[in-house]
Design a protein around this motif. Structure first.
Motif, PDB file in Angstrom:
ATOM      1  N   LEU A  93       0.840  -1.463  -0.176  1.00  0.00           N
ATOM      2  CA  LEU A  93      -0.019   0.014   0.027  1.00  0.00           C
ATOM      3  C   LEU A  93       0.896   1.245  -0.136  1.00  0.00           C
ATOM      4  N   ARG A 119      -5.464  -2.658  -3.071  1.00  0.00           N
ATOM      5  CA  ARG A 119      -5.917  -1.200  -2.767  1.00  0.00           C
ATOM      6  C   ARG A 119      -7.178  -1.096  -3.118  1.00  0.00           C
ATOM      7  N   MET A 122      -9.673  -2.072  -0.431  1.00  0.00           N
ATOM      8  CA  MET A 122      -9.687  -1.288   0.664  1.00  0.00           C
ATOM      9  C   MET A 122     -10.750   0.169   0.237  1.00  0.00           C
ATOM     10  N   ALA A 123     -10.962   0.571  -0.869  1.00  0.00           N
ATOM     11  CA  ALA A 123     -12.021   1.250  -1.024  1.00  0.00           C
ATOM     12  C   ALA A 123     -13.222   1.110  -1.108  1.00  0.00           C
ATOM     13  N   ARG A 129     -11.697  -4.019   4.491  1.00  0.00           N
ATOM     14  CA  ARG A 129     -10.742  -3.119   5.398  1.00  0.00           C
ATOM     15  C   ARG A 129     -10.864  -3.692   6.900  1.00  0.00           C
TER      16      ARG A 129
END
Lengths: 228, 228
Positions: A93, A119, A122-123, A129
Motif C-alpha cells: 500500500l 488497494r 480497501m476502497a 478493510r
DNA sequence: CGTCCCTTGGTGACAAAGTCACTGAATCGC
DNA sequence: GCGATTCAGTGACTTTGTCACCAAGGGACG
C-alpha cells in the motif's frame, strides 16, 4: 482465478470475513485471486525486497523474522491459515521495501492478490478493510511485545514463558525442539539457551535430552514467569 | 469544527495531502475536527489505554516510547507536524489497546478526529487512505529498525550513529543532551552511556562536559558507524 | 558391522551490557 | 551564598553474547 467450487469453499472457510461480504465481492475475489503452493523452506520475501503480491494463507504457516549481520535471528510472528502478512500489505500500500524475512515454515497453500486489487478492495469493501486493519493492529502489537521482551525481560523468564506457551499447543509436557531453534525464537544464541536450560534443570524445573525438553514442575515455572 | 480561515489555512499547510482532495472532503474535515493545545509533558496515551481520538499534529512533536518494569525506556519514534500516531490509528480501527506510551515532547497543537470519522474517511477518501497507509508503513519500518538496532548492533555504534544524526539537525558539532536522555533514546541506561562516551572520548573522537557533547572527529565517527 | 559425517549440545574464557550503591561536581532557585 | 536538585563518574557484580573447541548421538552407506 478460482473456479473449482471445492477450492472456493476452502477459501471461504479459511477467511470467514468473506461470508459477510456481498455476493459480487466474493465473485470479484474468486476472479482476481490465484492459488499457489509453496514448499517448506521457500523464501517468500527477503529484507529490502518489494512485494509483488499479497498472500492469504489457506494451509501451513509462514514465519517472519529479523536477521542480524552476525547471523543471529529472531522470530517476529507467524502467519497462520486465515491470515496474511500485513507487513507485506503495508509495503504494497505504501510502495516501501519489506524490512524483514518471510519463509514457509511448512508447506503452504495460499491465494495471492495483486497490489491493484489489494488497494481497490480497501476502497470498495468494508469487511476487507476491517480484516486488514485487524491484522495490522494485531501484528503491530506482537512486534511491540517482542521489542518489550527483548529490551526489558530476562532471558530465563522469556524462555520459561515460551516453553509454557508451547505446552498448550503440544502434547503433554514434552517439547521437541533443539536449543538452536529456541535461540532463533527468542533472538538469543544456542550457547546461552543451553546455559539457561541447564540452570532450570539444576533447579529441578525441567529435564533435557537431545532434542527434547521435559517440563517437570509446571506450577513452579508458571510462578517464576510472573514474578521478577 | 474549525471556522477561522487562518486556522483552516494552517491545517491545509500542515497536511499537504488535503490539497489533493475534493472541496467537499475538506469541508467535511473542517466540520468534524477539533483544535487542541497540549502542554509539554502532557501524556497523550498510556500503555493499555483505548484511544478515544486520533490527533493530527500541527505544531510541536510527540514522542512514542516503550517503558519497562525496571523503569528503563526506549523511544520508538516521534510524531512531527503533518503526521499522526499511526499506532493510535490502528488501535482505533481495530479497537485494541495502545501498546506503548505517547507524550508531548514540546507544546503541541493538533486537530483531533473522532474514531467514527477516521473509519468513514478510510472508505470515502482515497488521499486519506494513502496518507494513513504511508504513515503506517513508515512507522512499521522505524519500529523494525529499532528492534534490529537493539538486537543486532553494538551500543557504541548506535550511539555514534545517533549523535551524528543529531548533528544534522542541531547547530554545528555541539550536542546539548544529558547522558540520561541519550539512554532513553537508545533504550540503555545512563551508566552504560557514560561508559561508552568515555571510551569514545579517550579515543579523541569527542569531548564531554555537563550536558554537552562536542564531536571532534566527525569523519572518524562516520567511519566507525559503518564498519564492524 | 564399521566408518564417516552431520547435528546437537557442553565448556571455558572473554567481551559487552545492565544493575546497584554510592560519590562528587555543576547548576538553579531563592 | 546556600541548599536542593540535576548530572555525571566509579567499582563490583550479574546477565548475555561471542568464540573456539570438543564430545556424544544418530544416520547414511559401503
Amino acid at each position: 482465478m478460482i473456479g473449482d467450487p471445492r477450492q472456493r469453499r476452502r477459501l471461504l472457510d479459511a477467511f470467514p470475513f468473506l461470508h459477510g461480504t456481498p455476493e459480487e465481492f466474493r465473485a470479484e475475489v474468486f476472479a482476481q485471486v490465484t492459488l499457489v503452493r509453496l514448499p517448506v523452506g521457500q523464501l517468500i520475501c527477503h529484507d529490502g525486497a518489494h512485494c509483488a503480491q499479497l498472500p492469504l494463507v489457506l494451509t501451513g504457516t509462514g514465519r517472519v523474522y529479523k536477521l542480524g549481520e552476525n547471523g543471529r535471528e529472531i522470530t517476529l510472528y507467524r502467519v497462520h491459515p486465515g491470515e496474511s502478512c500485513v507487513v507485506t500489505t503495508s509495503c504494497i500500500l505504501s510502495g516501501r521495501a519489506f524490512p524483514a524475512f518471510a519463509v514457509c515454515e511448512s508447506a503452504v497453500e495460499a491465494v495471492v492478490v495483486r497490489p491493484a486489487e489489494v488497494r481497490r478492495w480497501m476502497a470498495t469493501s468494508e469487511p476487507w478493510r476491517e480484516y486488514i486493519f485487524g491484522l495490522i493492529a494485531s501484528r503491530l502489537q506482537e512486534v511491540f511485545g517482542v521489542l518489550d521482551a527483548v529490551l526489558f525481560q530476562r532471558l530465563d523468564q522469556r524462555l520459561m514463558a515460551y516453553l509454557l506457551g508451547l505446552r498448550e499447543t503440544a502434547s503433554g509436557r514434552d517439547i521437541h525442539m533443539t536449543h538452536q531453534a529456541l535461540a532463533v525464537e527468542l533472538g538469543s544464541s544456542r550457547e546461552v539457551i543451553s546455559r539457561v536450560l541447564k540452570g532450570l534443570e539444576s533447579q529441578g524445573l525441567l529435564r533435557t535430552t537431545r532434542g527434547l525438553i521435559e517440563l517437570l514442575d509446571i506450577p513452579a515455572l508458571e510462578l517464576r514467569t510472573r514474578e521478577g
